[in-house]
Design a protein around this motif. Structure first.
Motif, PDB file in Angstrom:
ATOM      1  N   LEU A 186      43.946  32.613  33.034  1.00  0.00           N
ATOM      2  CA  LEU A 186      43.858  31.570  34.054  1.00  0.00           C
ATOM      3  C   LEU A 186      43.322  32.068  35.385  1.00  0.00           C
ATOM      4  CD1 LEU A 186      47.257  29.789  33.354  1.00  0.00           C
ATOM      5  CD2 LEU A 186      44.979  28.909  32.830  1.00  0.00           C
ATOM      6  N   LEU A 187      43.621  33.319  35.745  1.00  0.00           N
ATOM      7  CA  LEU A 187      43.374  33.768  37.111  1.00  0.00           C
ATOM      8  C   LEU A 187      42.299  34.838  37.240  1.00  0.00           C
ATOM      9  CD1 LEU A 187      47.091  33.997  38.343  1.00  0.00           C
ATOM     10  CD2 LEU A 187      45.548  32.035  38.384  1.00  0.00           C
ATOM     11  N   ASP A 188      41.862  35.417  36.148  1.00  0.00           N
ATOM     12  CA  ASP A 188      40.870  36.490  36.244  1.00  0.00           C
ATOM     13  C   ASP A 188      39.504  35.920  36.616  1.00  0.00           C
ATOM     14  OD1 ASP A 188      40.161  39.369  35.734  1.00  0.00           O
ATOM     15  OD2 ASP A 188      38.757  38.382  34.378  1.00  0.00           O
ATOM     16  N   ALA A 189      38.909  36.461  37.667  1.00  0.00           N
ATOM     17  CA  ALA A 189      37.625  35.940  38.147  1.00  0.00           C
ATOM     18  C   ALA A 189      36.512  36.144  37.125  1.00  0.00           C
ATOM     19  CB  ALA A 189      37.250  36.608  39.469  1.00  0.00           C
ATOM     20  N   TYR A 190      36.580  37.217  36.353  1.00  0.00           N
ATOM     21  CA  TYR A 190      35.564  37.437  35.330  1.00  0.00           C
ATOM     22  C   TYR A 190      35.636  36.360  34.247  1.00  0.00           C
ATOM     23  CZ  TYR A 190      34.771  42.002  37.432  1.00  0.00           C
ATOM     24  OH  TYR A 190      34.471  43.010  38.307  1.00  0.00           O
ATOM     25  N   GLN A 191      36.850  35.915  33.923  1.00  0.00           N
ATOM     26  CA  GLN A 191      37.004  34.833  32.963  1.00  0.00           C
ATOM     27  C   GLN A 191      36.424  33.529  33.506  1.00  0.00           C
ATOM     28  OE1 GLN A 191      38.107  34.724  29.831  1.00  0.00           O
ATOM     29  NE2 GLN A 191      37.867  32.504  29.708  1.00  0.00           N
ATOM     30  N   VAL A 192      36.722  33.226  34.757  1.00  0.00           N
ATOM     31  CA  VAL A 192      36.194  31.997  35.368  1.00  0.00           C
ATOM     32  C   VAL A 192      34.675  32.055  35.439  1.00  0.00           C
ATOM     33  CG1 VAL A 192      36.228  30.542  37.434  1.00  0.00           C
ATOM     34  CG2 VAL A 192      38.325  31.675  36.681  1.00  0.00           C
ATOM     35  N   GLN A 193      34.142  33.210  35.784  1.00  0.00           N
ATOM     36  CA  GLN A 193      32.690  33.366  35.865  1.00  0.00           C
ATOM     37  C   GLN A 193      32.043  33.187  34.499  1.00  0.00           C
ATOM     38  OE1 GLN A 193      30.385  35.751  34.832  1.00  0.00           O
ATOM     39  NE2 GLN A 193      28.816  35.800  36.422  1.00  0.00           N
ATOM     40  N   SER A 194      32.681  33.710  33.462  1.00  0.00           N
ATOM     41  CA  SER A 194      32.158  33.553  32.109  1.00  0.00           C
ATOM     42  C   SER A 194      32.129  32.085  31.699  1.00  0.00           C
ATOM     43  CB  SER A 194      33.018  34.353  31.130  1.00  0.00           C
ATOM     44  OG  SER A 194      32.591  34.160  29.799  1.00  0.00           O
ATOM     45  N   GLU A 195      33.155  31.332  32.073  1.00  0.00           N
ATOM     46  CA  GLU A 195      33.195  29.915  31.744  1.00  0.00           C
ATOM     47  C   GLU A 195      32.130  29.130  32.497  1.00  0.00           C
ATOM     48  OE1 GLU A 195      37.170  28.664  32.595  1.00  0.00           O
ATOM     49  OE2 GLU A 195      38.067  30.194  31.319  1.00  0.00           O
ATOM     50  N   GLN A 196      31.782  29.567  33.685  1.00  0.00           N
ATOM     51  CA  GLN A 196      30.782  28.865  34.496  1.00  0.00           C
ATOM     52  C   GLN A 196      29.361  29.157  34.034  1.00  0.00           C
ATOM     53  OE1 GLN A 196      31.510  26.618  36.705  1.00  0.00           O
ATOM     54  NE2 GLN A 196      29.493  26.234  37.578  1.00  0.00           N
ATOM     55  N   ALA A 197      29.194  30.174  33.216  1.00  0.00           N
ATOM     56  CA  ALA A 197      27.860  30.596  32.785  1.00  0.00           C
ATOM     57  C   ALA A 197      27.440  29.894  31.504  1.00  0.00           C
ATOM     58  CB  ALA A 197      27.835  32.107  32.581  1.00  0.00           C
ATOM     59  N   PHE A 245      41.428  48.715  30.703  1.00  0.00           N
ATOM     60  CA  PHE A 245      42.774  48.680  31.274  1.00  0.00           C
ATOM     61  C   PHE A 245      42.835  49.297  32.672  1.00  0.00           C
ATOM     62  CE2 PHE A 245      43.066  48.808  26.655  1.00  0.00           C
ATOM     63  CZ  PHE A 245      43.870  47.709  26.402  1.00  0.00           C
ATOM     64  N   ALA A 246      41.682  49.553  33.260  1.00  0.00           N
ATOM     65  CA  ALA A 246      41.665  50.105  34.614  1.00  0.00           C
ATOM     66  C   ALA A 246      42.178  49.072  35.612  1.00  0.00           C
ATOM     67  CB  ALA A 246      40.253  50.541  34.989  1.00  0.00           C
ATOM     68  N   LEU A 247      42.840  49.551  36.668  1.00  0.00           N
ATOM     69  CA  LEU A 247      43.384  48.646  37.675  1.00  0.00           C
ATOM     70  C   LEU A 247      42.289  48.000  38.504  1.00  0.00           C
ATOM     71  CD1 LEU A 247      46.459  50.723  38.907  1.00  0.00           C
ATOM     72  CD2 LEU A 247      46.431  48.819  37.284  1.00  0.00           C
ATOM     73  N   THR A 248      41.178  48.684  38.668  1.00  0.00           N
ATOM     74  CA  THR A 248      40.048  48.130  39.418  1.00  0.00           C
ATOM     75  C   THR A 248      38.799  48.174  38.552  1.00  0.00           C
ATOM     76  OG1 THR A 248      39.538  50.305  40.382  1.00  0.00           O
ATOM     77  CG2 THR A 248      41.004  48.836  41.627  1.00  0.00           C
ATOM     78  N   ARG A 249      37.866  47.296  38.846  1.00  0.00           N
ATOM     79  CA  ARG A 249      36.607  47.247  38.101  1.00  0.00           C
ATOM     80  C   ARG A 249      35.532  47.974  38.888  1.00  0.00           C
ATOM     81  NH1 ARG A 249      39.486  46.241  34.512  1.00  0.00           N
ATOM     82  NH2 ARG A 249      39.731  44.265  33.379  1.00  0.00           N
ATOM     83  N   THR A 250      35.084  49.088  38.369  1.00  0.00           N
ATOM     84  CA  THR A 250      34.031  49.865  39.009  1.00  0.00           C
ATOM     85  C   THR A 250      32.978  50.208  37.967  1.00  0.00           C
ATOM     86  OG1 THR A 250      35.262  51.917  38.601  1.00  0.00           O
ATOM     87  CG2 THR A 250      35.573  50.839  40.749  1.00  0.00           C
ATOM     88  N   THR A 251      31.795  50.515  38.445  1.00  0.00           N
ATOM     89  CA  THR A 251      30.697  50.881  37.564  1.00  0.00           C
ATOM     90  C   THR A 251      30.604  52.397  37.472  1.00  0.00           C
ATOM     91  OG1 THR A 251      29.463  48.891  38.161  1.00  0.00           O
ATOM     92  CG2 THR A 251      28.223  50.698  37.153  1.00  0.00           C
ATOM     93  N   SER A 294      28.129  44.268  38.419  1.00  0.00           N
ATOM     94  CA  SER A 294      27.761  43.099  39.228  1.00  0.00           C
ATOM     95  C   SER A 294      27.139  41.998  38.387  1.00  0.00           C
ATOM     96  CB  SER A 294      26.783  43.520  40.334  1.00  0.00           C
ATOM     97  OG  SER A 294      25.604  44.079  39.779  1.00  0.00           O
ATOM     98  N   ARG A 295      26.666  42.324  37.195  1.00  0.00           N
ATOM     99  CA  ARG A 295      26.121  41.296  36.309  1.00  0.00           C
ATOM    100  C   ARG A 295      27.154  40.226  35.988  1.00  0.00           C
ATOM    101  NH1 ARG A 295      22.470  43.749  31.390  1.00  0.00           N
ATOM    102  NH2 ARG A 295      20.948  44.915  32.631  1.00  0.00           N
ATOM    103  N   TRP A 296      28.413  40.599  36.011  1.00  0.00           N
ATOM    104  CA  TRP A 296      29.472  39.677  35.608  1.00  0.00           C
ATOM    105  C   TRP A 296      30.357  39.294  36.793  1.00  0.00           C
ATOM    106  CZ3 TRP A 296      28.056  44.059  32.875  1.00  0.00           C
ATOM    107  CH2 TRP A 296      27.364  43.807  31.688  1.00  0.00           C
ATOM    108  N   GLN A 297      29.797  39.363  37.981  1.00  0.00           N
ATOM    109  CA  GLN A 297      30.536  38.990  39.178  1.00  0.00           C
ATOM    110  C   GLN A 297      29.830  37.825  39.870  1.00  0.00           C
ATOM    111  OE1 GLN A 297      30.553  42.710  41.327  1.00  0.00           O
ATOM    112  NE2 GLN A 297      32.469  43.392  40.384  1.00  0.00           N
ATOM    113  N   PHE A 298      30.625  36.973  40.543  1.00  0.00           N
ATOM    114  CA  PHE A 298      30.035  35.899  41.325  1.00  0.00           C
ATOM    115  C   PHE A 298      29.191  36.488  42.449  1.00  0.00           C
ATOM    116  CE2 PHE A 298      33.717  33.502  39.620  1.00  0.00           C
ATOM    117  CZ  PHE A 298      33.030  32.412  39.107  1.00  0.00           C
ATOM    118  N   GLN A 299      27.972  35.965  42.595  1.00  0.00           N
ATOM    119  CA  GLN A 299      27.092  36.416  43.671  1.00  0.00           C
ATOM    120  C   GLN A 299      27.356  35.587  44.923  1.00  0.00           C
ATOM    121  OE1 GLN A 299      24.997  39.142  43.178  1.00  0.00           O
ATOM    122  NE2 GLN A 299      26.176  39.213  41.278  1.00  0.00           N
TER     123      GLN A 299
END
Length: 476
Positions: free
Chosen positions: A127-138, A331-337, A345-350
């Motif tokens: 419900l709250l993960d931004a990557y999930q919301v972004q995937s649904e919007q794409a 399972f990392a606490l933060t998302r880094t490249t 950034s491909r999967w992040q809101f611009q």
């Protein structure tokens, strides 16, 4: 009218009973209700902010021709929605699927005895993960793929011991997921293992596992049969071969790997391995590019499959370690490249559009840039398209490439409320493959929005005149 509006005491009692029932349900599941409300709010914000939807570099595969790169089961629901609505409706339905997945997971967990607070925490990421919301919007198949997995698992797990009917239904649903994303083929193994463990007596367990495998194969065989009849290739896609190559080549120790001479050129150098699996699969300088350029695809796929098999059988420890490192990143606490990863950034809101001088930019006067993507002149020539994609793969789709060649016209704004003539409508629809509402998609770029002048098939840009006209098939 008074009689229609008036209710009998029995009806009022029934209505009050329903209200009390829903209020009691909300009180008992208050944490899940709060999370659902928050998830709904996030999705509304995404829907309003990125209209009508987000477009990824692979979106054109599902609007036009994937050329065997991926399974295209997503085309089914996508075209069905676009036949009666637009891309905004596609995103809205995918958001509803995201919320529905959370509800199904929550109900399933509570039904199987999990405490309500723990079940609510389990649905929080959906419900709250931004990557999930972004995937649904794409405009991409990821949300449908997830929904099929959740539906298939819910069918199998609804009862402590799955019935034969549930086994067959769950197998069909899980198998269908592979027609949306080929990685879904891997689901057959954990599903069969579950039935072997929880299926009752060994004969029944083996029988149910076999029934699941047969049901799982049905939609895949149906898809492959259709692919063979249409294209001559009996497969879901050929992307599985190259996808495995990227992983295997990145993990391989080429100094000790035994390969035939025909495959030796596939082994990357340490510098190439450092660029990561994604580059090894798709990069222009990848070791497999010369094979695809100089050999028939079937022959190249056969050589790559043999290379993958040799790496896996000769160096299984290196392959397992490489997969383990990638799995740990989830399972990392933060998302880094990481250094060898595809940019996250491909999967992040611009938050902004890319601008390239001397074309219109954010400081240009309103006469050059109109609100909501209506631009009075070329934004980027054809050579700019790929850099734009690479810099911001997913952007608000109000970005418009109003012209990629001078021949395409000036892209000036038509009179308000203008409609295409019968000749223009025929010109636009004659050469189209299929895209429904006010959007044009090049085969190598983001979709474009706007009301532009009609052009002919020889031009290099698409034109849309109203919400009911399909776009031209782009000639690159």
């Amino acid at each position: 009218m008074t009689a229609l509006l008036s209710r009998t005491p029995a009806e009022e009692h029934r209505r009050g009973g329903w209200r009390a029932s829903w209020a009691g349900l909300a009180r008992r599941n208050w944490l899940a209700v709060i999370l659902l409300a928050a998830g709904l709010a996030l999705r509304v914000l995404a829907q309003v902010s990125y209209r009508p939807a987000l477009f990824y570099i692979d979106t054109a595969r599902y609007l036009y021709d994937a050329q065997g790169m991926d399974p295209v089961g997503y085309k089914g629901p996508l075209r069905a929605i676009l036949f009666v609505a637009n891309f905004g409706a596609v995103a809205a339905i995918q958001h509803l699927l995201g919320l529905a997945m959370a509800v199904v997971i929550y109900v399933l967990l509570v039904r199987r005895g999990v405490s309500r607070w723990l079940a609510a925490l389990a649905i929080a990421p959906v419900l709250l993960d931004a990557y999930q919301v972004q995937s649904e919007q794409a405009i991409m198949p990821g949300t449908w793929f997830e929904a099929l997995i959740v539906a298939g698992l819910a069918i199998l797990l609804w009862q402590p011991r799955a019935s034969w009917r549930a086994v067959v239904a769950g197998g069909i649903v899980l198998g269908t997921s592979a027609t949306f994303a080929q990685v879904g083929e891997a689901l057959i193994l954990p599903a069969a293992i579950y039935l072997l463990v929880a299926g009752g007596g060994w004969r029944q367990a083996v029988g149910k596992a076999a029934a699941l495998c047969a049901a799982f194969a049905l939609p895949i065989l149906a898809y492959c049969t259709g692919s063979f009849l249409i294209t001559g290739d009996f497969f879901l896609s050929h992307s599985g071969v190259t996808s495995f190559y990227g992983r295997m080549a990145a993990a391989a120790d080429c100094a000790t790997l035994r390969l035939p001479s025909a495959e030796r050129g596939m082994c990357p150098s340490p510098a190439q391995q450092a660029l990561g699996p994604d580059w090894l699969e798709y990069g222009d300088g990848s070791p497999i590019r010369p094979y695809y350029s100089n050999l028939p695809r079937d022959e190249t796929d056969r050589l790559i499959a043999d290379f993958d098999r040799r790496v896996l059988t000769q160096q299984p420890q290196r392959v397992a370690a490489a997969y383990g490192r990638d799995a740990a990143k989830v399972f990392a606490l933060t998302r880094t490249t990481s250094r060898d990863d595809t940019p996250i950034s491909r999967w992040q809101f611009q938050t902004a559009y890319p601008y390239y001088p001397p074309r219109p930019h954010r400081t240009s006067p309103p006469s050059q840039i109109w609100l909501h993507g209506l631009i009075s002149g070329p934004l980027a020539p054809k050579g700019m398209v790929s850099p734009m994609i690479q810099k911001s793969s997913r952007m608000p789709s109000t970005t418009i490439l109003s012209s990629m060649s001078r021949k395409a016209g000036t892209g000036s704004r038509p009179p308000s409320g203008s409609r295409p003539t019968r000749r223009q409508h025929g010109l636009l629809t004659k050469h189209t493959q299929y895209v429904k509402p006010n959007i044009a998609v090049t085969k190598e770029s983001l979709p474009c929005l706007g009301n532009l002048r009609p052009i002919d098939k020889r031009s290099s840009t698409g034109t849309i005149l109203d919400n009911r006209v399909s776009s031209i098939d782009i000639k690159i």
